[in-house]
Design an enzyme around this catalytic site. Structure first.
Site, mmCIF file in Angstrom:
data_model
loop_
_atom_site.group_PDB
_atom_site.id
_atom_site.type_symbol
_atom_site.label_atom_id
_atom_site.label_comp_id
_atom_site.label_asym_id
_atom_site.label_seq_id
_atom_site.Cartn_x
_atom_site.Cartn_y
_atom_site.Cartn_z
ATOM 1 N N LYS A 102 -10.558 -3.788 -3.850
ATOM 2 C CA LYS A 102 -11.224 -2.506 -4.088
ATOM 3 C C LYS A 102 -10.231 -1.388 -4.371
ATOM 4 O O LYS A 102 -10.562 -0.449 -5.062
ATOM 5 C CB LYS A 102 -12.166 -2.143 -2.949
ATOM 6 C CG LYS A 102 -11.549 -2.114 -1.596
ATOM 7 C CD LYS A 102 -12.638 -2.114 -0.515
ATOM 8 C CE LYS A 102 -12.056 -2.526 0.806
ATOM 9 N NZ LYS A 102 -12.895 -3.436 1.546
ATOM 10 N N LYS A 119 0.810 -1.225 0.000
ATOM 11 C CA LYS A 119 0.000 0.000 0.000
ATOM 12 C C LYS A 119 0.839 1.268 0.000
ATOM 13 O O LYS A 119 0.319 2.352 -0.239
ATOM 14 C CB LYS A 119 -0.978 -0.009 1.170
ATOM 15 C CG LYS A 119 -2.041 -1.066 0.985
ATOM 16 C CD LYS A 119 -3.318 -0.764 1.699
ATOM 17 C CE LYS A 119 -4.375 -1.740 1.206
ATOM 18 N NZ LYS A 119 -5.621 -1.642 1.914
ATOM 19 N N LYS A 148 -5.147 -10.179 -7.134
ATOM 20 C CA LYS A 148 -6.424 -10.431 -6.445
ATOM 21 C C LYS A 148 -7.439 -9.329 -6.756
ATOM 22 O O LYS A 148 -7.059 -8.180 -6.990
ATOM 23 C CB LYS A 148 -6.206 -10.575 -4.934
ATOM 24 C CG LYS A 148 -6.065 -9.290 -4.167
ATOM 25 C CD LYS A 148 -6.343 -9.484 -2.666
ATOM 26 C CE LYS A 148 -6.256 -8.127 -1.969
ATOM 27 N NZ LYS A 148 -6.791 -8.091 -0.634
HETATM 28 N N1 AQP Z 1 -9.943 -11.206 -3.892
HETATM 29 C C1 AQP Z 1 -10.288 -11.783 -2.749
HETATM 30 N N2 AQP Z 1 -10.489 -13.118 -2.690
HETATM 31 C C2 AQP Z 1 -10.857 -13.721 -1.531
HETATM 32 N N3 AQP Z 1 -11.047 -13.043 -0.381
HETATM 33 C C3 AQP Z 1 -10.857 -11.719 -0.383
HETATM 34 N N4 AQP Z 1 -10.968 -10.768 0.581
HETATM 35 C C4 AQP Z 1 -10.666 -9.563 0.041
HETATM 36 N N5 AQP Z 1 -10.352 -9.684 -1.259
HETATM 37 C C5 AQP Z 1 -10.461 -11.016 -1.560
HETATM 38 C C6 AQP Z 1 -11.369 -11.033 1.970
HETATM 39 O O1 AQP Z 1 -12.451 -10.172 2.283
HETATM 40 C C7 AQP Z 1 -12.433 -9.935 3.690
HETATM 41 C C8 AQP Z 1 -12.720 -8.500 3.990
HETATM 42 O O2 AQP Z 1 -11.683 -7.740 3.482
HETATM 43 P P1 AQP Z 1 -11.401 -6.257 3.906
HETATM 44 O O3 AQP Z 1 -12.619 -5.516 4.184
HETATM 45 O O4 AQP Z 1 -10.299 -6.224 4.878
HETATM 46 O O5 AQP Z 1 -10.989 -5.775 2.578
HETATM 47 P P2 AQP Z 1 -9.627 -5.877 1.977
HETATM 48 O O6 AQP Z 1 -8.854 -7.085 2.274
HETATM 49 O O7 AQP Z 1 -9.051 -4.577 2.313
HETATM 50 O O8 AQP Z 1 -10.251 -5.999 0.568
HETATM 51 P P3 AQP Z 1 -9.593 -5.465 -0.633
HETATM 52 O O9 AQP Z 1 -10.586 -5.321 -1.704
HETATM 53 O O10 AQP Z 1 -8.413 -6.267 -0.916
HETATM 54 O O11 AQP Z 1 -9.232 -4.017 -0.177
HETATM 55 P P4 AQP Z 1 -7.892 -3.278 -0.341
HETATM 56 O O12 AQP Z 1 -7.732 -3.138 -1.787
HETATM 57 O O13 AQP Z 1 -8.133 -1.988 0.380
HETATM 58 O O14 AQP Z 1 -6.830 -4.146 0.280
HETATM 59 C C9 AQP Z 1 -11.086 -10.405 4.203
HETATM 60 O O15 AQP Z 1 -11.282 -11.612 4.897
HETATM 61 C C10 AQP Z 1 -10.296 -10.667 2.957
HETATM 62 O O16 AQP Z 1 -9.399 -11.733 3.131
#
Ligand code: AQP
Length: 332
Positions: A198, A112, A195
């Site tokens: 968002k 990040k 992956k």
């Molecule tokens: N691509 C994915 N495949 C499987 N599981 C996923 N998770 C996130 N992306 C995938 C799981 O979703 C849960 C909630 O995640 P979060 O709210 O912590 O979001 P995150 O991990 O921040 O999701 P993003 O989209 O990957 O956000 P950014 O881009 O900000 O890092 C978690 O259990 C996560 O494992």
């Protein structure tokens, strides 16, 4: 019943398909067998720049989507992280147990800050995994259902729990990750080796569940595949097709093998067209239910309040143990 705990960040207007298949769907499936705690990680959401009004709206949206995904407030405890002060308090103790270098080595922090550099990132982004360790350890869960991307943070949680236990006194249970192989990682539709995420997926690579279903169907139909024509599961050489098969299998319950048989001799267009239909059939009621719930914000707030009451009761007890063991004088 063994306990599980997990969280989701309210950092977008809509959950994406990776969040649902990798996390929240498992939560709904686990709630009968486990004593379940699920929270919306609003404290984590401010580690990156945010808009206050939008954050409040997104917290309610996250709650509504959890309910629409089948997480039931009668069977699970659903709450907002900021409603349980012990998270931030125990988070501080976890920060004091963590080495600076150890924190900087976390992959998510490195990823990040890769673009913008470390200097403009918040200290909160660096200490995010320590807050996450506190979130988890406070409830002494046996399992933490997450996607593969969270495995390293969970390792740190176990390390910190173990460090605290051996430095002071056994206080924490060391939780195991609960990661379903089939949906551990859902990939970006346009860049199927990354992956679905968002913050880093291109708008056409990510399926947002609250988008117009027609838009999502179009994204599936224009997903990147490869220059061959054969439909088979081969993550290394055919990541795009394999991702579509995985999503298809997760949404229908059909095994990947049976899908490969079904589409033998057919082109990618047939697979994508059918998957687009499967997605629309599933997401339409999910979306309708979410918007219906959002029409009653007071009821959502009441659910969150009841959840926070249950969560506070447990978290406060663990926090009292933590404070006692690090040597704080108890208040009279
Ligand atoms: N691509 C994915 N495949 C499987 N599981 C996923 N998770 C996130 N992306 C995938 C799981 O979703 C849960 C909630 O995640 P979060 O709210 O912590 O979001 P995150 O991990 O921040 O999701 P993003 O989209 O990957 O956000 P950014 O881009 O900000 O890092 C978690 O259990 C996560 O494992």
């Amino acid at each position: 019943r063994p306990r599980v705990l997990s969280g989701i960040q309210p950092t977008s207007d809509s959950m994406h398909l990776g969040n649902y298949l990798g996390a929240t769907r498992q939560w709904a499936a686990m709630q009968d067998e486990f004593d379940s705690f699920f929270f919306i990680a609003d404290l984590h959401a401010i580690t990156v720049p945010h808009d206050p009004k939008q954050l409040r709206e997104r917290c309610r949206r996250s709650a509504a989507q959890l309910l629409a995904a089948g997480v039931d407030p009668e069977r699970s405890t659903i709450f907002l992280q900021s409603h349980v002060p012990a998270h931030a308090q125990a988070g501080w103790v976890m920060q004091c147990l963590t080495g600076f270098g150890e924190a900087r080595r976390m992959t998510q922090f490195k990823d990040k800050t890769a673009k913008q550099g470390e200097n403009t990132a918040s200290v909160g982004l660096l200490t995010y995994p320590m807050l996450m360790a506190a979130d988890i350890l406070l409830y002494r869960p046996q399992y933490v259902p997450v996607g593969e991307d969270q495995r390293q943070h969970l390792e740190l949680t176990r390390d910190l729990g173990q460090r605290f236990n051996s430095r002071y006194k056994k206080t924490f249970r060391l939780p195991e990750p609960y990661i379903l192989k089939e949906t551990a990682k859902i990939f970006d539709l346009q860049e199927p080796t990354a992956k679905m995420s968002k913050s880093s997926s291109s708008p056409t690579g990510i399926i947002e569940l609250l988008d117009d279903p027609k838009v999502s169907a179009k994204k599936i139909r224009s997903a990147v595949t490869d220059s061959e024509t054969e439909i088979r599961f081969d993550e290394e050489n055919k990541p795009g097709v394999s991702n579509l098969l995985r999503i298809y299998s997760a949404l229908t319950g059909d095994s990947v093998d049976s899908l490969v048989d079904k589409y033998a001799g057919q082109g990618y267009g047939a697979l994508k067209g059918d998957l687009a239909d499967v997605l629309v059939d599933w997401v339409t009621p999910f979306r309708d239910r979410t918007f219906e719930l959002l029409e009653h914000p007071t009821e959502l707030d009441q659910i969150l309040r009841a959840g926070a009451e249950r969560a506070n009761a447990i978290a406060d007890r663990t926090l009292a143990d933590i404070y006692d063991r690090v040597g704080f004088v108890p208040p009279l």
